[in-house]
Design a protein around this motif. Structure first.
Motif, PDB file in Angstrom:
ATOM      1  N   LYS A   1       0.647  -1.353   0.120  1.00 53.70           N
ATOM      2  CA  LYS A   1      -0.160  -0.124  -0.090  1.00 53.70           C
ATOM      3  C   LYS A   1       0.995   1.323  -0.103  1.00 53.70           C
ATOM      4  CE  LYS A   1      -0.418   0.022   5.136  1.00 53.70           C
ATOM      5  NZ  LYS A   1       0.878   0.639   5.256  1.00 53.70           N
ATOM      6  N   GLY A   2       2.050   1.094   0.521  1.00 56.28           N
ATOM      7  CA  GLY A   2       3.071   2.374   0.565  1.00 56.28           C
ATOM      8  C   GLY A   2       4.238   1.972  -0.182  1.00 56.28           C
ATOM      9  N   ARG A   3       5.301   1.888   0.544  1.00 59.88           N
ATOM     10  CA  ARG A   3       6.517   1.400  -0.099  1.00 59.88           C
ATOM     11  C   ARG A   3       7.114   0.407   0.485  1.00 59.88           C
ATOM     12  NH1 ARG A   3      10.716   6.553   1.485  1.00 59.88           N
ATOM     13  NH2 ARG A   3      12.180   5.159   0.407  1.00 59.88           N
ATOM     14  N   ILE A   4       7.908  -0.346  -0.139  1.00 58.81           N
ATOM     15  CA  ILE A   4       8.681  -1.665   0.252  1.00 58.81           C
ATOM     16  C   ILE A   4       9.651  -1.304   1.297  1.00 58.81           C
ATOM     17  CG2 ILE A   4      10.413  -3.239  -0.594  1.00 58.81           C
ATOM     18  CD1 ILE A   4       7.807  -3.592  -2.065  1.00 58.81           C
ATOM     19  N   GLY A   5       9.310  -1.985   2.517  1.00 62.25           N
ATOM     20  CA  GLY A   5      10.219  -1.964   3.510  1.00 62.25           C
ATOM     21  C   GLY A   5       9.898  -0.706   4.460  1.00 62.25           C
ATOM     22  N   GLY A   6       8.707   0.129   4.040  1.00 66.02           N
ATOM     23  CA  GLY A   6       8.269   1.533   4.774  1.00 66.02           C
ATOM     24  C   GLY A   6       8.278   1.291   5.962  1.00 66.02           C
ATOM     25  N   GLU A   7       7.606   0.405   6.725  1.00 60.33           N
ATOM     26  CA  GLU A   7       7.239   0.117   8.097  1.00 60.33           C
ATOM     27  C   GLU A   7       8.325  -0.318   8.867  1.00 60.33           C
ATOM     28  OE1 GLU A   7       2.516   1.434   7.736  1.00 60.33           O
ATOM     29  OE2 GLU A   7       2.976  -0.709   7.826  1.00 60.33           O
ATOM     30  N   GLN A   8       7.737  -1.514   9.713  1.00 61.04           N
ATOM     31  CA  GLN A   8       8.713  -2.080  10.917  1.00 61.04           C
ATOM     32  C   GLN A   8       9.781  -2.867  10.279  1.00 61.04           C
ATOM     33  OE1 GLN A   8       8.689  -1.055  13.835  1.00 61.04           O
ATOM     34  NE2 GLN A   8      10.151  -2.473  14.703  1.00 61.04           N
ATOM     35  N   SER A   9       9.760  -3.195   8.911  1.00 59.16           N
ATOM     36  CA  SER A   9      11.027  -3.703   8.236  1.00 59.16           C
ATOM     37  C   SER A   9      12.184  -3.114   8.085  1.00 59.16           C
ATOM     38  CB  SER A   9      10.535  -4.559   7.010  1.00 59.16           C
ATOM     39  OG  SER A   9       9.512  -5.771   7.458  1.00 59.16           O
ATOM     40  N   SER A  10      11.900  -1.766   8.316  1.00 62.27           N
ATOM     41  CA  SER A  10      13.074  -0.668   8.011  1.00 62.27           C
ATOM     42  C   SER A  10      13.119   0.083   9.298  1.00 62.27           C
ATOM     43  CB  SER A  10      12.777   0.247   6.906  1.00 62.27           C
ATOM     44  OG  SER A  10      11.890   1.165   7.113  1.00 62.27           O
ATOM     45  N   ARG A  11      12.708  -0.372  10.362  1.00 57.36           N
ATOM     46  CA  ARG A  11      12.481   0.314  11.785  1.00 57.36           C
ATOM     47  C   ARG A  11      13.079  -0.411  12.789  1.00 57.36           C
ATOM     48  NH1 ARG A  11       8.932   5.337  10.969  1.00 57.36           N
ATOM     49  NH2 ARG A  11       8.504   5.312   8.519  1.00 57.36           N
ATOM     50  N   ASN A  12      13.225  -1.691  12.632  1.00 59.77           N
ATOM     51  CA  ASN A  12      13.640  -2.621  13.765  1.00 59.77           C
ATOM     52  C   ASN A  12      15.272  -2.461  13.652  1.00 59.77           C
ATOM     53  OD1 ASN A  12      15.362  -4.919  12.033  1.00 59.77           O
ATOM     54  ND2 ASN A  12      13.537  -4.321  10.889  1.00 59.77           N
ATOM     55  N   TRP A  13      15.724  -3.143  14.897  1.00 57.95           N
ATOM     56  CA  TRP A  13      17.240  -3.207  15.260  1.00 57.95           C
ATOM     57  C   TRP A  13      18.045  -3.841  14.355  1.00 57.95           C
ATOM     58  CZ3 TRP A  13      17.155  -4.780  21.423  1.00 57.95           C
ATOM     59  CH2 TRP A  13      16.292  -3.834  21.755  1.00 57.95           C
ATOM     60  N   GLY A  14      17.868  -4.876  13.433  1.00 58.10           N
ATOM     61  CA  GLY A  14      18.700  -5.169  12.401  1.00 58.10           C
ATOM     62  C   GLY A  14      19.507  -6.594  12.941  1.00 58.10           C
ATOM     63  N   TRP A  15      19.113  -7.046  14.031  1.00 55.31           N
ATOM     64  CA  TRP A  15      19.582  -8.299  14.586  1.00 55.31           C
ATOM     65  C   TRP A  15      19.128  -9.555  13.809  1.00 55.31           C
ATOM     66  CZ3 TRP A  15      20.268  -8.690  20.650  1.00 55.31           C
ATOM     67  CH2 TRP A  15      20.740  -7.621  21.099  1.00 55.31           C
ATOM     68  N   VAL A  16      20.156 -10.420  13.531  1.00 58.30           N
ATOM     69  CA  VAL A  16      19.646 -11.842  12.976  1.00 58.30           C
ATOM     70  C   VAL A  16      19.919 -12.902  13.916  1.00 58.30           C
ATOM     71  CG1 VAL A  16      20.053 -13.415  11.060  1.00 58.30           C
ATOM     72  CG2 VAL A  16      19.748 -10.938  10.587  1.00 58.30           C
ATOM     73  N   ARG A  17      19.006 -13.344  14.740  1.00 54.36           N
ATOM     74  CA  ARG A  17      19.529 -14.178  15.629  1.00 54.36           C
ATOM     75  C   ARG A  17      18.618 -15.428  15.903  1.00 54.36           C
ATOM     76  NH1 ARG A  17      15.685 -13.539  20.178  1.00 54.36           N
ATOM     77  NH2 ARG A  17      14.145 -11.868  19.810  1.00 54.36           N
ATOM     78  N   ARG A  18      19.237 -16.483  16.533  1.00 52.37           N
ATOM     79  CA  ARG A  18      18.546 -17.817  16.813  1.00 52.37           C
ATOM     80  C   ARG A  18      18.257 -17.962  18.337  1.00 52.37           C
ATOM     81  NH1 ARG A  18      23.221 -21.328  14.790  1.00 52.37           N
ATOM     82  NH2 ARG A  18      24.151 -19.830  15.981  1.00 52.37           N
ATOM     83  N   MET A  19      19.376 -17.469  19.277  1.00 48.24           N
ATOM     84  CA  MET A  19      19.111 -17.749  20.469  1.00 48.24           C
ATOM     85  C   MET A  19      18.199 -16.748  21.274  1.00 48.24           C
ATOM     86  SD  MET A  19      22.374 -16.275  22.677  1.00 48.24           S
ATOM     87  CE  MET A  19      23.102 -14.789  22.388  1.00 48.24           C
ATOM     88  N   GLY A  20      17.802 -16.856  22.303  1.00 55.47           N
ATOM     89  CA  GLY A  20      16.737 -16.085  23.049  1.00 55.47           C
ATOM     90  C   GLY A  20      15.269 -15.874  22.624  1.00 55.47           C
ATOM     91  N   ARG A  21      14.907 -16.868  22.045  1.00 53.63           N
ATOM     92  CA  ARG A  21      13.536 -16.821  21.243  1.00 53.63           C
ATOM     93  C   ARG A  21      12.709 -17.632  21.986  1.00 53.63           C
ATOM     94  NH1 ARG A  21      13.263 -14.294  16.748  1.00 53.63           N
ATOM     95  NH2 ARG A  21      14.912 -14.036  15.210  1.00 53.63           N
TER      96      ARG A  21
END
Length: 437
Positions: A48-68
Motif C-alpha cells: 500500500k505504501g513503499r517496500i520496507g517502509g514500516e517496521q521492516s526498516s525500523r527494527n534493530w537489524g539483529w539476525v539471531r537464533r538464541m533468546g527466542r
C-alpha cells in the motif's frame, strides 16, 4: 520519511492473473514473493505504501537464533541459513554479516534468563558460549558493563533493515514477480468459498492463493473479512549514530539497551525491555486474551496513550471493495520516536561504553510492532477462507525470521513441503488457549 530505506519503484501495469498474491512489502512479504517467484510461480507483490517502509526498516537489524520462544527456534535456524545465501541469490546486498550477538546479565532475574536461553540453545544445537565477567572485559575492551555473565553466539549476526526487504523485492522482480507499490488491497474475492482474486485500488487481480503479510495492519484487514486475529500494536523507538570508532563489534543486549554495529560505521541503539503498548479500542476488545502476557511481562511493558487511540476510534472497521480504505488514507505508519526512552538508552550506552560520549545522533524514528498474545507469529491458513495464508504477528522478531517465515508462508500457500513444522504457528492455537482460560 524516517528512516531511510532503499527505494523500489512499483510497476505501472497491473497483472490480470497470477498464481499467488502477496499482500505487504515488508521483510516477510518480500521473502514470500521471492521464494515463490524463484520456484516458477507467477507472483504479484502488493504494498500500500513503499517496500520496507514500516517496521521492516525500523527494527534493530539483529539476525539471531538464541533468546527466542522455543516454538521459533527451528524457524530461526532455517532463517539464518537462508540469510547466508540471499545476497548471492538476489544479486543485491542485504547487509547480512555473521558478527555475533552477546547478551549480558547483571541481576538475578537476568542471570536466570541467561541460564534458560543457554539450555534452549543446547537443546537445538546452537553453539552458545557462556562468558564470565573476565571474558566480557577481554572481548569488549574499554567497556564498563555492569555484568556478572554473558552469552555469545558467534554465528548469529546482523543485517541492514534499509536494504533487506528492497533487495528481496528486487530479487523477486528479477524472477518475474510483479511489484506494485502505493497500491492498497481493498478486499479478497472468493468463488465457491475459496480465494479467486484480490481487489486493489487499481483493479482486480485473479489468483489462486494469497499470503497476507500485513504487519500491524493485518487485524484490521482480516476484520473486514470476518476473521478475528488477536493482535495489538506496540510502539518502539530507535536511533542511529554517525560513524564512531571504538564501539562494540558485536550486537549486544542487556537489561537497559540494545546496540548493533551498522555497515556505515555507526550504531543502531534502542531502549531494551521497555515496550509501549498503544491504548486503542482493540486493547479493550482483546484484553482477556492478552491479560496473561501483560501480567507476565509487566516489568517490560507499559501502556501508552498517543495518537493510536484516536486513530483507532475514527478508523472504519468495515468497507466495501469499491470504497477508499484505511490503507489508502495512511500509506505508512510513521509515529514520533519516544525521546525519553532514547535518552535513557544513550545514557546507558555511554556508561557502558565511554567512547559514546563523542557519539553524534544522526536520526531517530518510531515504529509499530504487531504483537500476538503469546508473542509467537501466526503463519498458516486463515479460518474459513481456503487459499488465504497469514504471516503476521511477529512480535518484534520478524526481521531475523523473515526469510524463513516468508518461505514457509509461500510454501503453505502453494502446497509445497514446508521447511519446518508449521503447527506451532497456527492461528487456532488462540482459540484453544481462550477455551482453556
Amino acid at each position: 520519511m524516517r528512516p531511510f530505506v532503499e527505494t523500489v519503484e512499483g510497476d505501472e501495469t497491473l497483472p490480470r492473473e497470477v498464481d499467488l498474491v502477496v499482500i505487504g512489502g515488508g521483510i516477510v512479504g518480500t521473502a514470500a514473493a521471492f521464494w515463490a517467484a524463484e520456484q516458477g510461480h507467477h507472483v504479484a507483490l502488493i504494498e500500500k505504501g513503499r517496500i520496507g517502509g514500516e517496521q521492516s526498516s525500523r527494527n534493530w537489524g539483529w539476525v539471531r537464533r538464541m533468546g527466542r520462544d522455543v516454538a521459533e527456534y527451528p524457524l530461526g535456524i532455517e532463517s539464518l541459513r537462508l540469510w547466508d545465501t540471499l545476497a548471492q541469490r538476489l544479486g543485491h546486498d542485504t547487509g547480512f554479516r555473521r558478527t555475533g550477538i552477546v547478551y549480558t546479565a547483571h541481576t538475578d532475574a537476568e542471570m536466570a534468563w541467561i541460564e534458560s536461553v543457554s539450555r534452549d540453545a543446547d537443546r537445538f544445537g546452537i553453539g552458545a558460549k557462556r562468558l564470565s565477567a573476565a571474558d566480557l572485559a577481554e572481548r569488549l575492551p574499554g567497556a564498563s558493563l555492569p555484568a556478572r555473565a554473558g552469552l555469545l553466539t558467534e554465528d548469529d549476526g546482523r543485517a541492514e533493515p534499509a536494504l533487506a526487504a528492497p533487495a528481496l523485492a528486487k530479487g523477486a522482480r528479477a524472477k518475474g514477480a510483479a511489484i506494485l507499490t502505493n497500491c492498497a488491497v481493498r478486499g479478497i474475492e472468493t468463488s465457491a468459498g475459496a480465494v479467486s482474486g484480490v481487489i486493489t485500488e487499481r483493479g482486480r487481480i485473479g489468483c489462486k492463493a494469497v499470503v497476507l503479510a500485513g504487519g500491524a495492519w493485518s487485524r484490521l484487514f482480516l476484520g473486514n473479512l470476518g476473521v478475528d486475529l488477536p493482535q495489538l500494536r506496540v510502539r518502539g523507538s530507535v536511533l542511529r549514530t554517525k560513524p564512531l570508532a571504538g564501539g562494540p563489534v558485536h550486537a549486544l543486549g542487556n537489561g537497559e539497551f540494545g546496540i548493533r554495529p551498522r555497515l556505515d560505521g555507526g550504531y543502531t541503539i534502542s531502549r531494551r525491555g521497555r515496550a509501549k503498548v498503544q491504548i486503542t479500542p482493540d486493547s479493550f476488545r482483546l484484553l482477556p486474551r492478552f491479560a496473561k502476557g501483560l501480567r507476565e511481562h509487566r516489568g517490560e511493558l507499559a501502556l501508552t496513550l498517543d495518537q493510536g487511540l484516536w486513530d483507532g476510534l475514527v478508523t472504519p472497521r468495515r468497507w466495501a471493495d469499491d470504497a477508499i480504505t484505511p490503507f489508502e488514507r495512511c500509506r505508512v505508519l510513521d509515529p514520533e520516536p519516544q525521546e525519553r526512552l532514547l535518552a535513557e538508552a544513550m545514557r546507558a550506552v555511554t556508561r557502558a561504553f565511554p567512547v559514546f560520549k563523542g557519539a553524534v545522533i544522526a536520526q531517530k524514528w518510531g515504529g509499530i510492532i504487531d504483537v500476538t498474545p503469546d508473542a509467537v507469529p501466526v503463519i498458516g491458513p486463515a479460518a474459513r477462507i481456503p487459499g488465504l495464508v497469514l504471516a503476521t504477528g511477529f512480535s518484534g522478531h520478524g526481521f531475523g525470521l523473515g526469510p524463513a517465515a516468508g518461505q514457509l508462508a509461500a510454501e503453505l500457500a502453494t502446497g509445497a513441503t514446508p521447511l519446518v513444522d508449521p503447527a506451532p504457528f497456527r492461528m487456532d492455537r488462540f482459540n484453544a488457549a481462550q477455551a482453556a482460560a
